[in-house]
Design an enzyme around this catalytic site. Structure first.
Site, PDB file in Angstrom:
ATOM      1  N   LYS A 170       0.830  -1.202   0.000  1.00 53.97           N
ATOM      2  CA  LYS A 170       0.000   0.000   0.000  1.00 53.97           C
ATOM      3  C   LYS A 170       0.867   1.256   0.000  1.00 53.97           C
ATOM      4  O   LYS A 170       0.637   2.203  -0.763  1.00 53.97           O
ATOM      5  CB  LYS A 170      -0.913  -0.017   1.230  1.00 53.97           C
ATOM      6  CG  LYS A 170      -1.637   1.290   1.520  1.00 53.97           C
ATOM      7  CD  LYS A 170      -2.678   1.615   0.473  1.00 53.97           C
ATOM      8  CE  LYS A 170      -3.490   2.831   0.910  1.00 53.97           C
ATOM      9  NZ  LYS A 170      -4.525   3.175  -0.069  1.00 53.97           N
ATOM     10  N   CYS A 179      -3.838   9.620   1.334  1.00 59.65           N
ATOM     11  CA  CYS A 179      -2.928   8.548   0.909  1.00 59.65           C
ATOM     12  C   CYS A 179      -1.583   9.077   0.426  1.00 59.65           C
ATOM     13  O   CYS A 179      -0.574   8.928   1.106  1.00 59.65           O
ATOM     14  CB  CYS A 179      -3.580   7.712  -0.191  1.00 59.65           C
ATOM     15  SG  CYS A 179      -4.901   6.624   0.400  1.00 59.65           S
TER      16      CYS A 179
END
Length: 414
Positions: free
Chosen positions: A213, A267
């Site tokens: 991720k 993010c």
């Protein structure tokens, strides 16, 4: 997996909870936000996400989705809470995950699965297991270095990888990384996501899933940093960076991204720092990209102030600056880590200019901009001496600007 409990009903937790409910699971969504809980239980949503409200409404009406402050025992528990920074060193703050672990632990029964979705530094899933085990010495929990051993509780890390504005579609179609603490945990988590995911469910371990991720978003951050640095160099050399990139991208193996006012969101603006924090001596390119992208809003401010000072020299006592866009990306209401918000906050402290803020996707300004003035697009264009386009919202692409207005286009929609 008939009963699922989702902790955190924000931009990821709510769509995920709704998708499970839409596909037949009984879902309890847990959040500490009174407004969020009340809104969801009315079949409405407290965020902007195309297509989501219809799904939430149907799930609530059918009794498949309920929001609550209090969790209940379920077969699977998903954790989608924030992981912000603490201090000036970009150190990850796992306190939200810890708080959920303490609340969740008393509910656990043998055979349950706990899945962490929150973007986290490597090792966070193991830390969560430690917190759960502290509360439940009567249960056995999986160990990362013993992937073949069985435990009473299954644990996995499964990051989301969806694009705001397309979350409903991408939750179903995107491949998912399923990182179990043990091999059986991976299989159990795959069963959970197969309820609605049509993409591949890619099996790995928890640490690799955590790093995957972070790697995905660090890679994108590096690519954006190249484009942003290119825009600064092009400006210095009096070159149109948008034309330059378009021409360069005609090369069959070149695909340069578009520059902007910086990088925002929960993010890309955050995840690479988790890598840097854990690997300060090794993460050289990743750190450099973060620094380039974090500095881009200040460069935009310098461009705006240059126009302000130019107008003041021409006799305009206090130029009016319209800042178009506050969200971190086009056509959403999400302001988290937005470079446009940083620019707005700095410009509101400037005494030599009057600042108007335009964001068509929100009704009121956040507390960080509470002294600003939120106006419509048309009003801002009528009044402004300087227009700075900070986000490429669709509404801004249709607007004709006055011929005598100074324009700083940070996103290339002109």
């Amino acid at each position: 997996m008939k009963n699922i409990c989702v902790f955190g009903l924000g931009y990821i937790g709510l769509p995920t909870a709704a998708m499970f409910a839409h596909h037949g699971a009984n879902v309890i969504g847990v959040d500490v936000n009174q407004h969020a809980v009340d809104t969801i239980n009315q079949g409405k949503i407290h965020i902007v996400e195309p297509g989501l409200e219809t799904i939430v409404k149907q799930a609530v009406v059918n009794g498949k989705l309920k929001a609550s402050f209090i969790p209940v025992h379920s077969d699977a528990y998903l954790i989608a809470v924030p992981t912000p920074f603490k201090g000036d060193n970009h150190e990850p703050d796992l306190s939200y995950i810890k708080a959920v672990s303490k609340v969740l632990a008393p509910l656990l029964e043998k055979g349950d699965i706990v899945i962490l979705e929150s973007t986290s530094p490597v090792g966070a899933t193991e830390k969560m297991v430690e917190w759960l085990a502290e509360e439940r010495s009567d249960l056995t929990f999986p160990k990362y270095h013993e992937p073949d051993n069985e435990a009473d509780i299954f644990v996995a890390y499964c990051p989301e990888r969806v694009l705001p504005g397309k979350v409903v579609e991408e939750l179903i179609s995107n491949d998912r990384i399923i990182g179990g603490m043990t091999k059986e945990s991976t299989k159990k988590a795959q069963e959970v996501y197969r309820i609605f995911v049509e993409g591949d469910l890619l099996a790995t371990n928890s640490r690799t899933a955590e790093m995957a991720k972070l790697t995905e978003n660090a890679s994108r951050d590096v690519s954006i940093a190249f484009a942003n640095e290119l825009s600064i160099i092009s400006d210095k050399l009096d070159i149109n960076v948008w034309e330059l990139i378009e021409l360069a991208n005609h090369h069959p193996r070149v695909n340069i991204l578009q520059p902007g006012a910086g990088v925002g969101g929960h993010c890309i603006a955050v995840d690479p720092w988790f890598i840097v924090n854990q690997n300060p001596d090794e993460a050289k390119i990743i750190r450099a990209a973060r620094e380039i992208n974090d500095s881009k809003p200040n460069w935009v401010i310098e461009k705006i102030m240059a126009e302000v000072n130019k107008l003041k020299k021409q006799g305009v006592e206090k130029p009016i600056v319209a800042l178009l866009g506050l969200a971190f990306k086009p056509n959403i209401d999400d302001l988290r880590e937005s470079p446009a918000v940083h620019i707005a906050r700095e410009m509101l402290d400037v005494d030599s200019a009057e600042v108007l803020l335009v964001e068509p996707n929100i009704d009121k300004l956040p507390k960080t901009l509470e002294f600003g003035t939120l106006v419509s697009l048309s009003e801002s264009i009528d009044k402004a001496d300087i227009v700075a386009i900070l986000v490429a919202h669709n509404e801004f692409k249709k607007e004709d600007l006055k011929s005598n207005v100074s324009v700083i286009d940070a996103v290339g929609i002109m």
